[in-house]
Design a protein around this motif. Structure first.
Motif, PDB file in Angstrom:
ATOM      1  N   TYR A 133      83.947  71.368  -1.173  1.00  0.00           N
ATOM      2  CA  TYR A 133      83.477  69.988  -1.112  1.00  0.00           C
ATOM      3  C   TYR A 133      83.856  69.337   0.210  1.00  0.00           C
ATOM      4  O   TYR A 133      84.883  69.671   0.818  1.00  0.00           O
ATOM      5  N   ASP A 134      83.031  68.386   0.628  1.00  0.00           N
ATOM      6  CA  ASP A 134      83.410  67.407   1.629  1.00  0.00           C
ATOM      7  C   ASP A 134      83.528  66.070   0.906  1.00  0.00           C
ATOM      8  O   ASP A 134      82.549  65.606   0.292  1.00  0.00           O
ATOM      9  N   ALA A 182      79.439  71.255  -0.165  1.00  0.00           N
ATOM     10  CA  ALA A 182      79.390  71.682   1.241  1.00  0.00           C
ATOM     11  C   ALA A 182      78.171  72.580   1.456  1.00  0.00           C
ATOM     12  O   ALA A 182      78.214  73.791   1.200  1.00  0.00           O
ATOM     13  N   LYS A 223      84.970  62.407   6.698  1.00  0.00           N
ATOM     14  CA  LYS A 223      84.784  63.503   5.754  1.00  0.00           C
ATOM     15  C   LYS A 223      86.028  64.360   5.736  1.00  0.00           C
ATOM     16  O   LYS A 223      86.627  64.616   6.784  1.00  0.00           O
ATOM     17  N   ARG A 266      87.332  68.081   4.034  1.00  0.00           N
ATOM     18  CA  ARG A 266      86.932  69.287   3.296  1.00  0.00           C
ATOM     19  C   ARG A 266      88.086  69.783   2.428  1.00  0.00           C
ATOM     20  O   ARG A 266      89.242  69.773   2.831  1.00  0.00           O
TER      21      ARG A 266
END
Length: 256
Positions: free
Chosen positions: A246-247, A147, A192, A194
């Motif tokens: 993270y995505d 990210a 996406k 997260r």
């Protein structure tokens, strides 16, 4: 035609010598990923016939199995396959790759690639996907992407990029839907999700070191970078626990 085949094949094979490091330190995937795949395709993973290609050490394959999928792993590398079998003795595995799948025609409900589609040549892997999927089946590709809107991650990623000599746009190019299938035969939807995990600094650095651009780097240069990176991150995380954000980039295409 543009493809996503890596310029240096040594990178594609580099994981085999570091399979245990990969299994111990790479991030997993959130449950919401599999919920999203089911919602996007309108069919459950439970009871579905799935092949997980480029299965590596089994991070995604084991999650698909836990969701109730009838899953088969496909992995080209000897070292990764051996680590997979150690960790997942009850899940079947065959050696092969996405450019020439060792699978029968029209037998799968899902074909999945976790962190692995960019190692294929879509000129071959797209027709292979369409061959092995049943009508109404789906191809799902996903990657954990750091990210970059998180300041420390953006700064660290820039240091990694410089150390590895990477084009700053390379990773995104490799994952865009038009590059995933330059032929346009697949109609991908893109989402996406997260998520994050908290890990010891040693785990974070071992995760970094398990990426192919470091695995093929000369050991002294790699060790020097990781030592310097440890110093940077100790200032950000003085308690020694890193929050990685993270995505998950998910691309899903159904077979008409």
């Amino acid at each position: 035609m543009t493809t996503t085949r890596p310029a240096d094949p040594a990178r594609a094979h580099s994981f085999n010598a570091a399979a245990a490091q990969y299994a111990a330190n790479r991030p997993s995937y959130p449950p919401a990923l599999f919920d999203t795949i089911e919602k996007a395709t309108g069919r459950p993973l439970t009871g579905a016939r799935v092949a997980d290609v480029g299965a590596g050490t089994g991070i995604s394959t084991s999650l698909l199995h836990a969701r109730g999928a009838d899953v088969l792993a496909v992995e080209p590398g000897a070292g990764m396959a051996a680590e997979f079998r150690r960790g997942n003795p009850d899940i079947p595995l065959v050696r092969g790759n996405g450019d020439a799948l060792p699978l029968a025609d029209a037998t799968l409900d899902f074909l999945t690639y976790a962190q692995s589609w960019h190692w294929t040549d879509p000129a071959h892997s797209v027709p292979e996907a369409l061959r092995v999927l049943r009508p109404g089946g789906a191809l799902a590709l996903w990657w954990n992407i750091s990210a970059l809107d998180v300041e420390w991650i953006a700064e660290s990623s820039e240091r990694v990029r410089r150390a590895a000599g990477m084009d700053s746009q390379q990773a995104d190019r490799e994952r865009r839907a038009d590059v995933a299938d330059p032929s346009g035969r697949l109609d991908f939807t893109r989402q996406k999700l997260r998520w994050s995990r908290r890990v010891p600094l040693d785990t974070h650095l071992a995760n970094l070191g398990s990426h192919s651009h470091f695995l093929v780097m000369d050991a002294p240069a790699r060790d020097a970078f990781l030592t310097e990176e440890r110093t940077h991150l100790q200032q950000v995380f003085p308690d020694g626990v890193v929050e990685e954000t993270y995505d998950v980039l998910l691309l899903v295409a159904g077979k008409r």
